[in-house]
Design a protein around this motif. Structure first.
Motif: not given
Length: 483
Positions: A472-478
């Protein structure tokens, strides 16, 4: 009378007769014969550089404006050139829309534009090329085209990243095997796999954006090689065309194609990334894996075997990656032995650049469409998971009980060997067998807790890991970056 004879001679030089057509030529004053037909076939580039007609006209308008500002052409001549060029642009646009090509007899787009301009602007057209060479003109046109069109590639990459990000967000619960050496390794989230390519493609965007500062240096005003003999303002000229600055050396300006080679190398890297993604999906779409199914619009069939569903789009992308790499290497070979400044070998730059651009753009669209429409088989993903993939988790469990990792690694290896000897799954092996190998496996309940795919992936909470929070952190960053 003598002056009229001179004008007549000049006109005969400008217009050459070839195949019963008037051909306007930008050179030839000291030539008595036309180039041979076979040389013309090799030399003429109109079928390729016609794509630069808008940039050629844009650059010509800017050049005429600068000549006018500096007092080298009159206001009337500039107005005639400006209006004439706008008419030429309309003419060419309409003809290309109607026929897809130009039937002009000239060798290149520069000659076509100037010849057509003369029909609209008269003698004023003959002043347009004052102090300008096709060397700096062509280099400028190509850079302008790249500045106008490379954003299309960036937009397509971002669309693909968006699709990968959206699927990762919506399918975050799906767990599949992760592979190394094409062998089942550890459980991972399907989303984690998708995002691995999203980050790869994000780097591609950043690399292309980083090239813009070198691309945005204007060659116009460099002449054939020595610079411009007229007192023009190159900085002002560059700004009027949307460049950030000017090339610092005229020899470098007309002879360098590093910006094109940089783009071709970038394209080959993008192609390689798409090829790897395509290969993964081709494998996952096979009946042996059966993890994904591709939509009809991105699949093809067999002319002989009615049951076949072939991922030809992805296979073509895998093949295109080789062509993109080949184009980058081919152009490197063109450049490597050239002496300084402009050489006709450089004429191949546009053909290779356009081919790579077109192919890469289509590849991104096909991949985006394929991933948008494909279906993932979550049940099959779970069925492919097997208990041996939790061996690393078992080693970690022993480490938490104080066993050194290297020893834990060997002990778990012994457990796997014993399960194979007994022909049982790790989950079914008696607890006393675990204890016999390693007393730290003291609790049967603790061992049973290890056999959970969800618990396994949720251990990897570090940044970039496959735990739900990390994904989810990766998704937020993207998401933030895409904004």
């Amino acid at each position: 009378m003598q002056f009229n004879n001179v004008l007549s001679a000049i006109s005969s030089i400008l217009f050459k007769i070839s195949n019963n057509q008037d051909r306007y030529q930008l050179w030839g004053g000291c030539f008595q014969e036309e180039p041979s037909d076979v040389l013309r076939r090799l030399n003429d580039s109109l079928c390729v550089d016609v794509r630069l007609y808008q940039q050629d006209i844009r650059g010509s308008i800017a050049w005429a404006r600068e000549l006018n500002r500096c007092g080298y052409i009159t206001d009337d001549d500039y107005e005639a050139i400006y209006q004439g060029l706008k008419k030429v642009e309309t003419e060419i646009s309409e003809e290309l829309c109607k026929n897809g090509r130009l039937s002009d007899a000239e060798e290149d787009i520069h000659s076509v534009v100037e010849r057509r301009l003369r029909t609209h602007a008269g003698e004023a057209a003959l002043r347009l090329h004052t102090a300008r060479s096709r060397n700096d003109q062509s280099a400028t046109n190509t850079k302008l085209w790249m500045m106008d069109n490379l954003t299309n590639l960036i937009n397509e990459i971002k669309k693909l990243i968006m699709v990968l990000k959206d699927r990762a967000e919506n399918e975050i619960e799906i767990i599949i095997p992760g592979y190394t050496h094409l062998q089942r390794a550890q459980p991972i989230r399907w989303s984690h796999f998708l995002l691995s390519y999203a980050w790869m493609l994000r780097d591609d965007v950043l690399r292309l954006e980083e090239q813009q500062c070198r691309l945005s240096r204007c060659p116009l005003g460099s002449g054939a090689l020595a610079g411009c003999a007229l007192d023009i303002d190159r900085e002002r000229l560059a700004r009027s065309l949307g460049f950030e600055c000017v090339t610092p050396n005229s020899l470098f300006a007309v002879g360098s194609r590093d910006h094109i080679l940089e783009f071709l190398n970038w394209s080959s890297m993008c192609g390689m990334h798409l090829s790897r993604l395509a290969e993964d999906l081709i494998l996952y779409g096979s009946q042996e894996f059966n993890l994904v199914k591709f939509a009809d619009q991105f699949s093809t069939g067999s002319s002989l075997m009615p049951q076949k569903r072939n991922p030809d789009g992805l296979e073509l992308i895998r093949g295109a990656a080789g062509v993109l790499l080949g184009d980058a290497i081919a152009f490197s070979c063109v450049l490597k032995g050239l002496p300084s400044t402009y050489n006709k070998d450089l004429q191949s730059d546009k053909e290779i650049m356009f081919r790579s651009y077109d192919k890469l753009l289509d590849c991104f669209k096909v991949v985006t469409g394929t991933i948008t429409t494909m279906k993932v088989n979550a049940a099959r993903g779970e069925a492919l998971l097997e208990s041996g993939m939790l061996a690393t988790d078992m080693a970690h469990a022993l480490v938490r009980r104080g066993v050194p990792f290297r020893r834990a690694h060997h002990l778990v290896g012994a457990v796997l060997q014993r399960a194979a000897e007994l022909a049982v799954d790790l989950r079914e092996m008696p607890h006393e067998e675990y204890i016999a190998i390693c007393p730290e496996f003291e609790s049967k309940a603790d061992i049973e807790k290890l056999f959970s795919w969800e618990a396994s992936v949720e251990q990897y909470i570090s940044t970039g890991g496959t735990a739900k929070a990390a994904v989810k952190q990766q998704i937020t960053q993207l998401k933030e970056w895409l904004k």
